[in-house]
Enzyme design. Structure first.
Site, short mmCIF file in Angstrom:
data_model
loop_
_atom_site.label_atom_id
_atom_site.label_comp_id
_atom_site.label_asym_id
_atom_site.label_seq_id
_atom_site.Cartn_x
_atom_site.Cartn_y
_atom_site.Cartn_z
N MET A 230 26.04 91.00 50.35
CA MET A 230 25.44 89.70 50.11
C MET A 230 26.50 88.60 50.06
SD MET A 230 22.15 90.09 49.93
CE MET A 230 21.22 89.06 48.82
N GLY B 51 30.41 92.41 47.99
CA GLY B 51 29.55 93.28 48.78
C GLY B 51 28.94 92.56 49.97
N GLN C 10 18.74 91.08 57.52
CA GLN C 10 19.31 92.08 56.62
C GLN C 10 18.34 93.22 56.34
OE1 GLN C 10 20.48 90.55 52.81
NE2 GLN C 10 21.85 92.25 52.36
N CYS D 245 16.68 93.81 47.07
CA CYS D 245 16.60 92.77 46.04
C CYS D 245 15.20 92.16 45.95
CB CYS D 245 17.63 91.69 46.27
SG CYS D 245 17.44 90.80 47.85
N GLY E 70 31.71 89.07 43.27
CA GLY E 70 31.17 90.20 44.03
C GLY E 70 31.70 90.17 45.44
N SER F 67 9.65 88.60 54.58
CA SER F 67 10.82 88.32 53.75
C SER F 67 10.75 86.95 53.10
CB SER F 67 12.10 88.41 54.60
OG SER F 67 12.29 89.71 55.08
N GLN G 109 18.48 97.50 56.09
CA GLN G 109 18.08 98.18 54.86
C GLN G 109 17.01 99.23 55.12
OE1 GLN G 109 17.12 94.56 52.82
NE2 GLN G 109 19.05 94.52 51.67
#
EC number: 1.2.1.70
Length: 435
Positions: free
Chosen positions: A193, A191, A116, A50, A189, A109, A120
């Site tokens: 996140m 997922g 996270q 993202c 959502g 970040s 990834q």
């Protein structure tokens, strides 16, 4: 061979650009293979999240590598290279390796130290490795980087209170409302996140959480885990009408919350609503931000509201940057030593050829040797060879990272009678194995 990184992230490109340049998960393998077919590209890994889209590549030349990386990006996303170029950054060699270490450890970040990104990066490497677009250099680099990041999160406090962008989203809600007690929250959502957001919401005094997802079974799994309710996707408007806070994070490629519908909904709603869109591409139309009492935050907005990091965390970052410099030097010393691998193999093969000739001579001169005796002599002879070569090989590796390494290596080959042909044969075998 050179290591080259090209990309864009939350430092170089706004969200309206980043959301157009995200590699879909279903197309990752095709993108990797397509890029590998470009001229100059020898290895590649694509990291797409993202907050960043970055390509880590091994190229035969820096200049041509830069061009073909840009061309691939423009062609893949069907955009003019001139429109993309202002938002891109390039890192070469040590700078590229240093950047990857910082990214994976969470030092680059939006939320300093978030964990996270480690998963990834690891996932991006695994996909590339399975697809066959990595080789000796990137396999080594990514393994070292992932191992380092794990140690960072285990042995330092850099990730305290910094789980992900979802953490920042929850902090925004706390800053706006103070206490989240008795607030009604809707998560759209189901997922990763959304799960991270729920983890950060735990212990905040919220008792009314509803999860909405197009695939209801996924919402039910998450709801069971966090004692939340499940709402029907088709009844989303009804749930939004009652919500105080809405967190949206879906994989939809087009906005699912639109300005016209929200305008009508907010006219019926008695109170304001905080909507935090952590999807990429964005899940909420930007024009919704103009609706009265509709407080919209996207990923880029979160950067401005997360509290500044403490002096202690900044101190840890400085220490980590110093450690990363050491890791980078170590990697390039290892890479330099790769150049002498063909010389080492040629030396070993020459020694083994001499052993074979000697063993054949022994067999002819001592026909009474039993098979067991012959094997034992061979083992002892090989052991002697290994012991004699151990120190020269160690010295050769040391030479390879010193100044005038090429001259020293040439002297080494002359001393041991290694010809250019001996080494070239090994190099050719290695090249054929890699291809």
């Amino acid at each position: 061979m050179f290591i080259l990184t090209m990309g864009l992230n939350h430092h170089t490109a706004p969200i309206d650009i980043r959301e157009k340049l995200v590699f879909k998960e279903t197309e990752e393998e095709m993108a990797l293979v397509t890029l590998l077919q470009e001229k100059s590209i020898l290895e590649n890994v694509i990291i797409s999240t993202c907050n960043r889209t970055e390509i880590v590549a091994v190229v035969d030349q820096i200049h041509t590598g830069r061009y073909y990386l840009k061309r691939f990006m423009a062609n893949w996303f069907q955009m003019d290279m001139e429109k993309i170029e202002p938002y891109l950054f390039f890192h070469e060699e040590a700078e590229a390796v240093n950047h990857l270490y910082k990214v994976t450890a969470g030092l680059d970040s939006l939320v300093l130290g978030e964990t996270q990104i480690l998963g990834q990066v690891k996932h991006a490497f695994e996909i590339a490795k399975q697809t066959g677009t990595t080789g000796t250099l990137l396999n080594k680099l990514f393994r070292e980087v992932v191992t380092f990041a794990k140690k960072v999160h285990h042995h330092t406090k850099i990730n305290e209170n910094a789980v992900s962008v979802s953490y920042a989203a929850v902090e925004v809600a706390k800053k706006l409302y103070g206490s989240l007690d008795n607030k009604k929250i809707v998560l759209i959502g189901a997922g990763e996140m959304s799960e991270l957001a729920l983890q950060n919401l735990a212990g905040s005094g919220i008792a009314d959480i509803t999860i909405i997802n197009r695939t209801k079974s996924n919402a039910e799994i998450l709801a069971h885990q966090f004692q939340a309710k499940v709402g029907a996707y088709e009844n989303m408007s009804d749930h939004l009408l009652e919500a105080d806070i809405v967190l949206v994070s879906t994989s939809a490629e087009e906005p699912i919350i639109k300005q016209v519908a929200m305008q009508e909904l907010m006219e019926q709603k008695a109170s304001s609503m905080l909507v935090i869109d952590i999807g990429l591409p964005r899940n909420v139309e930007h024009d919704c931000s103009y609706i009265p009492n509709f407080h919209l935050y996207d990923i880029d907005d979160l950067a401005g509201v997360v509290s500044a990091n403490s002096l202690e965390r900044q101190r840890i970052v400085q220490e980590l940057e110093n450690t990363i410099e050491t890791e980078v030097r170590s990697f390039f010393e290892w890479e330099k030593q790769l150049g002498v691998v063909p010389v080492i193999r040629a030396l070993r093969e020459k020694a083994l050829d001499m052993q074979e000739v000697t063993m054949t001579s022994l067999e002819n001169k001592l026909p009474g040797l039993t098979e067991r005796e012959y094997i034992q002599i061979g083992k002892h002879m090989k052991s002697i060879i290994n012991q004699m070569l151990k120190q020269p090989i160690s010295e050769l590796k040391e030479m390879s990272v010193e100044e005038n390494a090429d001259t020293s290596i040439e002297h080494f080959k002359r001393i041991f009678g290694l010809t250019e042909t001996d080494v070239a044969i090994i190099e050719k075998e290695q090249a054929e194995t890699r291809s």
